[in-house]
Design a protein around this motif. Structure first.
Motif, PDB file in Angstrom:
ATOM      1  N   MET A   1      17.279  39.643  46.114  1.00  0.00           N
ATOM      2  CA  MET A   1      18.675  39.924  45.759  1.00  0.00           C
ATOM      3  C   MET A   1      18.862  40.200  44.266  1.00  0.00           C
ATOM      4  N   GLU A   2      17.779  40.178  43.496  1.00  0.00           N
ATOM      5  CA  GLU A   2      17.929  40.406  42.059  1.00  0.00           C
ATOM      6  C   GLU A   2      18.492  41.789  41.736  1.00  0.00           C
ATOM      7  N   PRO A   3      18.061  42.862  42.439  1.00  0.00           N
ATOM      8  CA  PRO A   3      18.670  44.172  42.160  1.00  0.00           C
ATOM      9  C   PRO A   3      20.171  44.195  42.438  1.00  0.00           C
ATOM     10  N   VAL A   4      20.610  43.501  43.493  1.00  0.00           N
ATOM     11  CA  VAL A   4      22.037  43.447  43.804  1.00  0.00           C
ATOM     12  C   VAL A   4      22.784  42.680  42.721  1.00  0.00           C
ATOM     13  N   THR A   5      22.198  41.554  42.295  1.00  0.00           N
ATOM     14  CA  THR A   5      22.818  40.767  41.228  1.00  0.00           C
ATOM     15  C   THR A   5      22.944  41.597  39.958  1.00  0.00           C
ATOM     16  N   LEU A   6      21.893  42.349  39.625  1.00  0.00           N
ATOM     17  CA  LEU A   6      21.927  43.209  38.440  1.00  0.00           C
ATOM     18  C   LEU A   6      22.990  44.289  38.587  1.00  0.00           C
ATOM     19  N   LEU A   7      23.133  44.849  39.783  1.00  0.00           N
ATOM     20  CA  LEU A   7      24.145  45.884  40.018  1.00  0.00           C
ATOM     21  C   LEU A   7      25.556  45.327  39.853  1.00  0.00           C
ATOM     22  N   ILE A   8      25.800  44.152  40.454  1.00  0.00           N
ATOM     23  CA  ILE A   8      27.121  43.515  40.321  1.00  0.00           C
ATOM     24  C   ILE A   8      27.418  43.204  38.858  1.00  0.00           C
ATOM     25  N   ALA A   9      26.412  42.694  38.162  1.00  0.00           N
ATOM     26  CA  ALA A   9      26.596  42.370  36.746  1.00  0.00           C
ATOM     27  C   ALA A   9      26.875  43.627  35.928  1.00  0.00           C
ATOM     28  N   ALA A  10      26.196  44.719  36.255  1.00  0.00           N
ATOM     29  CA  ALA A  10      26.404  45.971  35.528  1.00  0.00           C
ATOM     30  C   ALA A  10      27.802  46.523  35.772  1.00  0.00           C
ATOM     31  N   ILE A  11      28.240  46.494  37.025  1.00  0.00           N
ATOM     32  CA  ILE A  11      29.585  46.972  37.352  1.00  0.00           C
ATOM     33  C   ILE A  11      30.637  46.107  36.662  1.00  0.00           C
ATOM     34  N   GLY A  12      30.447  44.780  36.740  1.00  0.00           N
ATOM     35  CA  GLY A  12      31.391  43.874  36.099  1.00  0.00           C
ATOM     36  C   GLY A  12      31.418  44.053  34.595  1.00  0.00           C
ATOM     37  N   SER A  13      30.254  44.232  33.979  1.00  0.00           N
ATOM     38  CA  SER A  13      30.182  44.411  32.534  1.00  0.00           C
ATOM     39  C   SER A  13      30.856  45.713  32.113  1.00  0.00           C
ATOM     40  N   LEU A  14      30.620  46.781  32.865  1.00  0.00           N
ATOM     41  CA  LEU A  14      31.252  48.061  32.558  1.00  0.00           C
ATOM     42  C   LEU A  14      32.765  47.955  32.677  1.00  0.00           C
ATOM     43  N   ALA A  15      33.228  47.263  33.718  1.00  0.00           N
ATOM     44  CA  ALA A  15      34.669  47.082  33.904  1.00  0.00           C
ATOM     45  C   ALA A  15      35.271  46.284  32.755  1.00  0.00           C
ATOM     46  N   VAL A  16      34.585  45.209  32.357  1.00  0.00           N
ATOM     47  CA  VAL A  16      35.082  44.362  31.267  1.00  0.00           C
ATOM     48  C   VAL A  16      35.139  45.130  29.958  1.00  0.00           C
ATOM     49  N   PHE A  17      34.154  45.971  29.736  1.00  0.00           N
ATOM     50  CA  PHE A  17      34.089  46.715  28.473  1.00  0.00           C
ATOM     51  C   PHE A  17      35.030  47.909  28.455  1.00  0.00           C
ATOM     52  N   SER A  18      35.614  48.240  29.608  1.00  0.00           N
ATOM     53  CA  SER A  18      36.471  49.420  29.712  1.00  0.00           C
ATOM     54  C   SER A  18      37.956  49.089  29.635  1.00  0.00           C
ATOM     55  N   VAL A  19      38.295  47.814  29.670  1.00  0.00           N
ATOM     56  CA  VAL A  19      39.711  47.424  29.680  1.00  0.00           C
ATOM     57  C   VAL A  19      39.994  46.520  28.503  1.00  0.00           C
ATOM     58  N   ARG A  20      41.274  46.178  28.346  1.00  0.00           N
ATOM     59  CA  ARG A  20      41.649  45.236  27.302  1.00  0.00           C
ATOM     60  C   ARG A  20      41.024  43.868  27.596  1.00  0.00           C
ATOM     61  N   PRO A  21      40.726  43.089  26.555  1.00  0.00           N
ATOM     62  CA  PRO A  21      40.075  41.792  26.759  1.00  0.00           C
ATOM     63  C   PRO A  21      40.814  40.866  27.720  1.00  0.00           C
ATOM     64  N   ILE A  22      42.150  40.908  27.742  1.00  0.00           N
ATOM     65  CA  ILE A  22      42.879  40.026  28.645  1.00  0.00           C
ATOM     66  C   ILE A  22      42.556  40.355  30.099  1.00  0.00           C
ATOM     67  N   MET A  23      42.374  41.644  30.395  1.00  0.00           N
ATOM     68  CA  MET A  23      41.949  42.022  31.741  1.00  0.00           C
ATOM     69  C   MET A  23      40.475  41.703  31.947  1.00  0.00           C
ATOM     70  N   GLY A  24      39.715  41.697  30.839  1.00  0.00           N
ATOM     71  CA  GLY A  24      38.307  41.330  30.936  1.00  0.00           C
ATOM     72  C   GLY A  24      38.128  39.906  31.423  1.00  0.00           C
ATOM     73  N   ILE A  25      39.012  38.998  30.999  1.00  0.00           N
ATOM     74  CA  ILE A  25      38.957  37.619  31.491  1.00  0.00           C
ATOM     75  C   ILE A  25      39.132  37.596  33.001  1.00  0.00           C
ATOM     76  N   ILE A  26      40.070  38.388  33.500  1.00  0.00           N
ATOM     77  CA  ILE A  26      40.342  38.407  34.942  1.00  0.00           C
ATOM     78  C   ILE A  26      39.145  38.958  35.708  1.00  0.00           C
ATOM     79  N   PHE A  27      38.520  40.022  35.193  1.00  0.00           N
ATOM     80  CA  PHE A  27      37.331  40.557  35.853  1.00  0.00           C
ATOM     81  C   PHE A  27      36.196  39.536  35.826  1.00  0.00           C
ATOM     82  N   TYR A  28      36.090  38.792  34.728  1.00  0.00           N
ATOM     83  CA  TYR A  28      35.066  37.743  34.650  1.00  0.00           C
ATOM     84  C   TYR A  28      35.293  36.676  35.716  1.00  0.00           C
ATOM     85  N   VAL A  29      36.528  36.210  35.854  1.00  0.00           N
ATOM     86  CA  VAL A  29      36.842  35.200  36.867  1.00  0.00           C
ATOM     87  C   VAL A  29      36.613  35.768  38.267  1.00  0.00           C
ATOM     88  N   ALA A  30      36.894  37.054  38.459  1.00  0.00           N
ATOM     89  CA  ALA A  30      36.668  37.681  39.762  1.00  0.00           C
ATOM     90  C   ALA A  30      35.186  37.652  40.128  1.00  0.00           C
TER      91      ALA A  30
END
Length: 455
Positions: A1-30
């Motif tokens: 499952m490491e490739p899946v974990t890396l994919l989820i982390a990459a998607i989450g990181s891209l989302a966090v880096f693409s929005v305002r930090p306050i929304m980044g907190i919400i994506f992190y909690v998600a």
């Protein structure tokens, strides 16, 4: 499952880096709530969960895209939190090899300091705090629905992922209690699943006074999260939820808290004098399992009845499920406070308790600043209810996996609250104008690109 974990982390990181930090907190909690933390990416001897990678992306966004780090103002709670971690490092070095402590405490910092300081730097206004609460609501509601499904059917849609766990791989289990299957969904155990809702549902009630036009979905979301709590069939989660509910109900009579405290203390003294058991044994009669409740009572009595002899200062070290090394009859440390005491002694426990007191003082200060605004006072009271519930429940459970991260997020919100109330009142923007019509939008901050530097 490491490739899946890396994919989820990459998607989450891209989302966090693409929005305002306050929304980044919400994506992190998600990511924290929706993706199991027992699925990790191994880097040497270190285990990186998806949420640990996403929090690094959030800090990259803070440091490289905003001025939040430069604008950050320290308070005593921030310093005490660092001191508490250093206390565990010092005590740990008395019992464990240096690099083992460095590795263990570095992982702890990812789950405690990083979420806490991210919240402290980002949540600096009422509008941002309400955005976080709305995020909790959106994240928790679908998870609660899945929990209710598992509780009724016994089928966990993601239960097969347990066999890929980084530490204790196992097959999906079906735990049955009082006519319900115990839901866990993306959490490692059902207790933590229930605690997740016990921590976020009460503080979400703080939206009630500020977003009146969305009261129906707010009530529905909180109701569903309470169902999620029930689906765990966990006494610890029920205890946290009950304490929070009692505290919320006391808001109209909060001025009479000294009288209520006197009644509570008098009741405990009465039980001690006129009963054949201690006052703290009474709640055990109302739990799902009296056997596990009395085990927890025995754990406390053994720790303070001689179990810590010779180890009060530094503890026993990084003990896990190791009865031989600890030498106690009650070796399963199902108590957050006793767990810290047993592993790190008073060097670890006392600073942790000081951190808790300091966070409550911050909430008290914010409550005074909020007067006479009842909506703000209710908002703070709801956060206090969430914190108080988990503080009491920690007498019956140790926090790990997602629950530990969320606890420090709540501490971060508590630390930020005086800053929020001291700032210029922010106007909520529940409506967003489109080119043809006006619609309700749960996160107007995503549509507002002005003042990005303020987070």
């Amino acid at each position: 499952m490491e490739p899946v974990t890396l994919l989820i982390a990459a998607i989450g990181s891209l989302a966090v880096f693409s929005v305002r930090p306050i929304m980044g907190i919400i994506f992190y909690v998600a990511v924290l709530a929706w993706y199991p933390s027992y699925l990790t990416l191994k880097v040497g001897t270190l285990d990186f969960s998806a949420s640990r990678i996403v929090i690094l992306a959030l800090y990259a966004s803070i440091l490289f895209r905003t001025k939040l780090a430069q604008q950050f103002k320290w308070c005593w709670l921030d310093r005490l939190l660092i001191i508490a971690l250093l206390g565990t490092v010092i005590s740990g070095m008395m019992n464990e090899p240096f690099w083992k402590i460095v590795e263990n405490r570095s992982g702890t910092a990812f789950n405690t300091l990083l979420p806490y300081f991210a919240v402290r730097m980002i949540v600096t206004s009422r509008e941002k705090f309400l955005t976080v609460l709305k995020g909790f609501l959106v994240i928790g509601t679908p998870l609660a629905i899945v929990g209710a499904y598992q509780s009724l059917t016994g089928h966990n849609p993601v239960g097969f992922l347990h066999q890929y766990g980084a530490w204790t791989p196992r097959e999906a289990h079906r735990y049955f209690r009082y006519g319900l299957y115990r839901a866990e969904v993306t959490f490692s155990v059902s207790i933590l699943f229930g605690l997740f809702f016990a921590m976020i549902a009460p503080c979400c009630a703080g939206l009630w006074g500020h977003i009146k036009h969305l009261r129906l979905p707010i009530a529905a979301g909180i109701g569903l999260m309470l169902i999620g709590l029930v689906s765990s069939a966990s006494s610890a989660a029920f205890l946290a939820g009950l304490v929070a509910l009692l505290l919320l109900s006391m808001f109209p009579i909060r001025r009479y808290w000294p009288a209520l405290l006197i009644v509570l203390v008098a009741g405990c003294i009465f039980v001690e004098v006129f009963s054949n058991r201690h006052f703290y044994s009474v709640p055990a009669s109302f739990t799902f399992s009296s056997a596990t409740a009395y085990y927890r009572i025995g754990l406390i009595e053994e720790a303070f009845g001689g179990g810590m002899t010779g180890h009060w200062i530094e503890g026993y070290g990084l003990i896990g499920m190791q009865p031989d090394r600890l030498g106690w009859v009650h070796w399963d440390l199902t108590n957050q406070y006793i767990g810290i005491l047993a592993r790190f002694g008073l060097l670890g426990l006392l600073p942790f308790l000081v951190v808790i007191v300091a966070s409550l003082i911050r909430l008290r200060r914010a409550f005074v600043l909020a007067s006479p605004n009842k909506a703000d006072q209710w908002m703070i009271w709801c956060l206090l209810a969430s914190v108080a519930g988990i503080l009491i429940a920690m007498n019956t459970v140790s926090l790990f996996d997602q629950s530990g991260n969320l606890f420090y997020i709540l501490l971060g919100l508590s630390g930020a609250m005086p800053v929020i109330l001291s700032s210029v009142p922010a106007k909520t923007k529940p409506l967003v104008e489109t080119w043809r019509y006006r619609v309700d939008f749960p996160f107007p901050e995503m549509a507002d690109t002005k003042n990005f530097q303020q987070g």
